[in-house]
Design a protein around this motif. Structure first.
Motif, PDB file in Angstrom:
ATOM      1  N   GLY A   1       7.829  -6.116   9.266  1.00 42.44           N
ATOM      2  CA  GLY A   1       7.462  -6.300  10.666  1.00 42.44           C
ATOM      3  C   GLY A   1       6.094  -6.903  10.895  1.00 42.44           C
ATOM      4  N   LEU A   2       5.129  -6.584  10.046  1.00 41.53           N
ATOM      5  CA  LEU A   2       3.784  -7.140  10.195  1.00 41.53           C
ATOM      6  C   LEU A   2       3.720  -8.521   9.560  1.00 41.53           C
ATOM      7  CD1 LEU A   2       1.565  -3.992   9.471  1.00 41.53           C
ATOM      8  CD2 LEU A   2       2.591  -4.748  11.628  1.00 41.53           C
ATOM      9  N   THR A   3       2.759  -9.306   9.971  1.00 42.37           N
ATOM     10  CA  THR A   3       2.743 -10.719   9.594  1.00 42.37           C
ATOM     11  C   THR A   3       1.856 -11.059   8.406  1.00 42.37           C
ATOM     12  OG1 THR A   3       0.963 -11.130  11.186  1.00 42.37           O
ATOM     13  CG2 THR A   3       3.222 -11.438  11.962  1.00 42.37           C
ATOM     14  N   ASN A   4       1.012 -10.108   7.951  1.00 41.31           N
ATOM     15  CA  ASN A   4       0.007 -10.467   6.953  1.00 41.31           C
ATOM     16  C   ASN A   4      -0.142  -9.336   5.940  1.00 41.31           C
ATOM     17  OD1 ASN A   4      -2.024 -11.778   5.609  1.00 41.31           O
ATOM     18  ND2 ASN A   4      -3.504 -11.723   7.292  1.00 41.31           N
ATOM     19  N   THR A   5       0.946  -9.061   5.218  1.00 42.69           N
ATOM     20  CA  THR A   5       0.962  -7.909   4.313  1.00 42.69           C
ATOM     21  C   THR A   5       1.104  -8.329   2.857  1.00 42.69           C
ATOM     22  OG1 THR A   5       3.377  -7.674   4.498  1.00 42.69           O
ATOM     23  CG2 THR A   5       2.029  -6.422   6.068  1.00 42.69           C
ATOM     24  N   GLN A   6       0.660  -7.442   1.997  1.00 40.30           N
ATOM     25  CA  GLN A   6       0.996  -7.504   0.585  1.00 40.30           C
ATOM     26  C   GLN A   6       1.245  -6.071   0.127  1.00 40.30           C
ATOM     27  OE1 GLN A   6      -3.046  -9.140  -0.576  1.00 40.30           O
ATOM     28  NE2 GLN A   6      -2.759  -7.742  -2.290  1.00 40.30           N
ATOM     29  N   VAL A   7       2.165  -5.902  -0.806  1.00 36.03           N
ATOM     30  CA  VAL A   7       2.571  -4.568  -1.237  1.00 36.03           C
ATOM     31  C   VAL A   7       2.191  -4.371  -2.698  1.00 36.03           C
ATOM     32  CG1 VAL A   7       4.483  -2.958  -1.516  1.00 36.03           C
ATOM     33  CG2 VAL A   7       4.490  -4.570   0.399  1.00 36.03           C
ATOM     34  N   ALA A   8       1.587  -3.221  -2.972  1.00 35.80           N
ATOM     35  CA  ALA A   8       1.244  -2.843  -4.339  1.00 35.80           C
ATOM     36  C   ALA A   8       2.007  -1.579  -4.697  1.00 35.80           C
ATOM     37  CB  ALA A   8      -0.260  -2.609  -4.465  1.00 35.80           C
ATOM     38  N   HIS A   9       2.585  -1.559  -5.891  1.00 35.09           N
ATOM     39  CA  HIS A   9       3.397  -0.435  -6.350  1.00 35.09           C
ATOM     40  C   HIS A   9       2.679   0.292  -7.480  1.00 35.09           C
ATOM     41  CE1 HIS A   9       7.029  -1.872  -4.179  1.00 35.09           C
ATOM     42  NE2 HIS A   9       6.474  -3.059  -4.391  1.00 35.09           N
ATOM     43  N   PHE A  10       2.787   1.603  -7.472  1.00 34.05           N
ATOM     44  CA  PHE A  10       2.140   2.424  -8.495  1.00 34.05           C
ATOM     45  C   PHE A  10       3.133   3.451  -9.035  1.00 34.05           C
ATOM     46  CE2 PHE A  10      -1.085   0.989  -5.541  1.00 34.05           C
ATOM     47  CZ  PHE A  10      -2.090   0.512  -6.366  1.00 34.05           C
ATOM     48  N   GLN A  11       2.999   3.777 -10.309  1.00 31.53           N
ATOM     49  CA  GLN A  11       3.806   4.842 -10.895  1.00 31.53           C
ATOM     50  C   GLN A  11       3.161   6.179 -10.555  1.00 31.53           C
ATOM     51  OE1 GLN A  11       6.839   4.811 -12.479  1.00 31.53           O
ATOM     52  NE2 GLN A  11       6.824   2.716 -11.664  1.00 31.53           N
ATOM     53  N   ALA A  12       3.325   6.545  -9.291  1.00 37.38           N
ATOM     54  CA  ALA A  12       2.684   7.752  -8.759  1.00 37.38           C
ATOM     55  C   ALA A  12       3.557   8.273  -7.628  1.00 37.38           C
ATOM     56  CB  ALA A  12       1.283   7.427  -8.245  1.00 37.38           C
ATOM     57  N   GLY A  13       3.188   9.457  -7.132  1.00 36.00           N
ATOM     58  CA  GLY A  13       3.866  10.034  -5.990  1.00 36.00           C
ATOM     59  C   GLY A  13       3.056   9.816  -4.720  1.00 36.00           C
ATOM     60  N   HIS A  14       3.387  10.605  -3.710  1.00 37.82           N
ATOM     61  CA  HIS A  14       2.733  10.452  -2.410  1.00 37.82           C
ATOM     62  C   HIS A  14       1.245  10.765  -2.489  1.00 37.82           C
ATOM     63  CE1 HIS A  14       2.510  10.166   1.924  1.00 37.82           C
ATOM     64  NE2 HIS A  14       2.002  11.379   2.003  1.00 37.82           N
ATOM     65  N   MET A  15       0.869  11.618  -3.406  1.00 37.62           N
ATOM     66  CA  MET A  15      -0.543  11.988  -3.535  1.00 37.62           C
ATOM     67  C   MET A  15      -1.276  11.119  -4.546  1.00 37.62           C
ATOM     68  SD  MET A  15      -0.569  14.071  -1.178  1.00 37.62           S
ATOM     69  CE  MET A  15      -2.313  14.514  -1.289  1.00 37.62           C
ATOM     70  N   GLY A  16      -0.785   9.920  -4.736  1.00 36.82           N
ATOM     71  CA  GLY A  16      -1.400   8.984  -5.679  1.00 36.82           C
ATOM     72  C   GLY A  16      -2.891   8.769  -5.518  1.00 36.82           C
TER      73      GLY A  16
END
Length: 252
Positions: free
Chosen positions: A217-232
């Motif tokens: 939905g947003l126009t200027n995003t980048q996504v980073a993924h981590f091998q972690a949970g919500h409390m990363g």
């Protein structure tokens, strides 16, 4: 507008202290790490059972900023509930906001389908347990949801007691999240700054869907993924902070 500043907003059941390693990297003089309503030192006593709104949360944040805060360029950093408050601030005051860095913002008002039902069920369970006078069971349900079964039981009794007091504010947070007038369309119109969305691969489907919604939905995003949970941001702070600092240096 010059002299970039960093505003750091923590998760529910936490405090500004969670950001200490990141503040040390960014420089304390340029950082403002706040305690959200009902957290930090306020967790020494239970939150009075009442509803709260994102507008009230924002007012409390603004009270802790200097009167001339809009004269500066701000990079917002938020985790979980703090991430939602960062989105709200960027929506309402887009001009002074230079970027957003959000680790699993719990913008549950964006959820659809099974994930929305999962969030609503969790909210009802917490409320029912608190109504029954079982704050410790409510805290256990919430902690184990975001971590894994047995996480609350494995904690030191002093930590269990603190979370059992803080869980009353968590119930109020849920009300704020599920009763806001914000929509993805509202956010898309206002939040056009660079936005780093961070996701823990071991987290819940609710958190993952929020990231997907914001990324689409947003126009200027980048996504980073981590091998972690919500409390990363606490359990894997070194890896996450490296990505955060690189992003902030690029956009400062």
């Amino acid at each position: 507008m010059s002299d970039p500043r960093f505003l750091l907003l923590h998760s529910s059941l936490s405090s500004s202290r969670q950001w200490q390693p990141l503040v040390a990297e960014l420089g304390a003089k340029r950082c403002v790490a706040l305690d959200l309503l009902g957290y930090g030192p306020a967790m020494k006593q239970a939150w009075t059972r009442r509803e709260v709104t994102l507008e009230e949360e924002q007012a409390a944040i603004l009270e802790q900023l200097p009167d001339n805060w809009q004269d500066f360029s701000w990079h917002l950093i938020g985790h979980s509930y703090g991430g939602v408050n960062a989105l709200k601030l960027a929506h309402d005051f887009p001009e002074p906001i230079a970027s957003l860095s959000l680790y699993e913002p719990v913008a549950f008002f964006l959820l659809q389908g099974e994930e929305r039902q999962q969030a609503l069920t969790l909210m009802r369970e917490l409320s029912d347990l608190l109504d029954a006078g079982q704050a410790d069971k409510a805290a256990e349900r919430f902690i184990d949801y975001w971590n894994q079964a047995g996480s609350f039981a494995a904690m030191h009794p002093r930590m269990q007691e603190a979370f059992s007091l803080g869980i009353y504010k968590v119930a109020a947070d849920f009300h704020a999240l599920m009763n806001t007038h914000l929509t993805l369309e509202h956010l898309a119109r206002q939040v056009t700054q660079p936005c780093l969305l961070m996701q823990g691969e071991l987290s819940q489907p609710t958190a993952h869907q929020v990231i997907q919604q914001l990324d689409s939905g947003l126009t200027n995003t980048q996504v980073a993924h981590f091998q972690a949970g919500h409390m990363g941001p606490l359990s894997h702070s070194d890896a996450i902070n490296r990505v955060l600092v690189d992003f902030l240096q690029h956009h400062s």
